[in-house]
Design an enzyme around this catalytic site. Sequence first.
Site, mmCIF file in Angstrom:
data_model
loop_
_atom_site.group_PDB
_atom_site.id
_atom_site.type_symbol
_atom_site.label_atom_id
_atom_site.label_comp_id
_atom_site.label_asym_id
_atom_site.label_seq_id
_atom_site.Cartn_x
_atom_site.Cartn_y
_atom_site.Cartn_z
ATOM 1 N N GLU A 1 0.825 -1.203 0.000
ATOM 2 C CA GLU A 1 0.000 0.000 0.000
ATOM 3 C C GLU A 1 0.865 1.261 0.000
ATOM 4 O OE1 GLU A 1 -3.982 0.228 2.026
ATOM 5 O OE2 GLU A 1 -2.869 1.598 3.325
ATOM 6 N N ARG B 1 -3.735 32.177 -19.573
ATOM 7 C CA ARG B 1 -4.198 33.243 -18.683
ATOM 8 C C ARG B 1 -3.237 34.429 -18.753
ATOM 9 N NH1 ARG B 1 -8.238 36.030 -16.261
ATOM 10 N NH2 ARG B 1 -7.781 36.593 -14.084
ATOM 11 N N GLN C 1 8.026 34.983 -13.096
ATOM 12 C CA GLN C 1 8.882 34.015 -12.411
ATOM 13 C C GLN C 1 8.177 33.362 -11.227
ATOM 14 O OE1 GLN C 1 12.674 35.099 -10.174
ATOM 15 N NE2 GLN C 1 13.515 34.449 -12.134
#
Length: 382
Positions: free
Chosen positions: A245, A271, A282
């Site tokens: 797991e 955008r 940056q």
Amino acid sequence: MDFSLSDEQKNLSDSIVKFAQQTLNTDVIARDRDHQFPRDCWQQCADMGIQGLPADEAYGGSNLDALSVAVALEALGYGCRDAGLVFSLSAHILACVVPLSEHGSDEQKQRYLPGLCDGSLIGMHAITEPGAGSDAFAMRTTAVADGDGWRLNGSKTFISNGPVGDVAIVFAMTNPQKGFHGGTTAFLLEKGMPGFSAPGTFEKLGLRTSPISELVFENVYLPASAVLGSVGGGASVFATAMDWERVLLVAGHVGAMQRLLETSIAYARKRSQSGQAIGKFQAISHKIADMKVNLEAARLLTYQAAWRLQQGKNVSMDAAITKLFVSESLVKTAMDSVQIHGGYGFMVDYEVERALRDAIGSTIYSGTSEIQRNIIARWLGL
């Protein structure tokens, strides 16, 4: 050192991504809002062979090695935007199918594995208790010998698939004097057994399509054939489940990180603010660069640990390192994705807010980040 995947692994990954994108992403927002477990998607995954990835072909599985299972779960985490479904599938495969395959008798495997592989049965793994989360040594659920069988009493909590599960691996104290190692036994329980119930369903911050509940045992009679492995051998069953797991559950997280990276890059390119794409700033580009670094490191850690697991090596520290790094990297990636999307990232329709909610639990389930650090420290002799 050859880090390339085989043609079979590449084909497996491609087929699962295509399947997940075409089949599993309908109405995910509504399912999450309504806390709805998608049983139809569960069955479609079974028809694809996902639930039986590591199981023997004789029982309907694919008999894949650990690295190939990691590749498959990564592809599922990438292609399926329903992280709750991916989590339920992973819990079923890694904490139920695998330990049953490794420790079950021929009769037990014949009885349960075909159904666990074909989707007709849903598996559960029950060790966490209300007063003993990370401290398995404080277990209070007991199984007392009764003739040729056992009487089980106690309760478990935060059990994934609890409200919908059919078969549970349940850990109980059979010899308190010996403690967890030597005094704990794993049992196989079936839904509908007298005294066995899963009352209620918990509402969660994330992974809402993966139902979770308590399991309650009130004088449940279990025949001797219900013992998984050996009496007193519960710690070994648990260790198998946790190794698989902690190494492979996070493979799905790696896939999700890849998807969030691509989503953030696409958004940062389209955008615009102050006359240029936000990716030119940056502050944004560095977040995305960090996402890429964490993704590549997470993938390498996961593949390495999975490879060591299939070689039969002791992977306890590898599993802890992998679980710790990948889960915390997933949270960071999801948080940065929301930040990059700004106000839109806070909105449900853009789906990154759900990715963040789903990610938070990764540092808690299957052993908290603090527990993983404890394990690593112990292996370093501290």
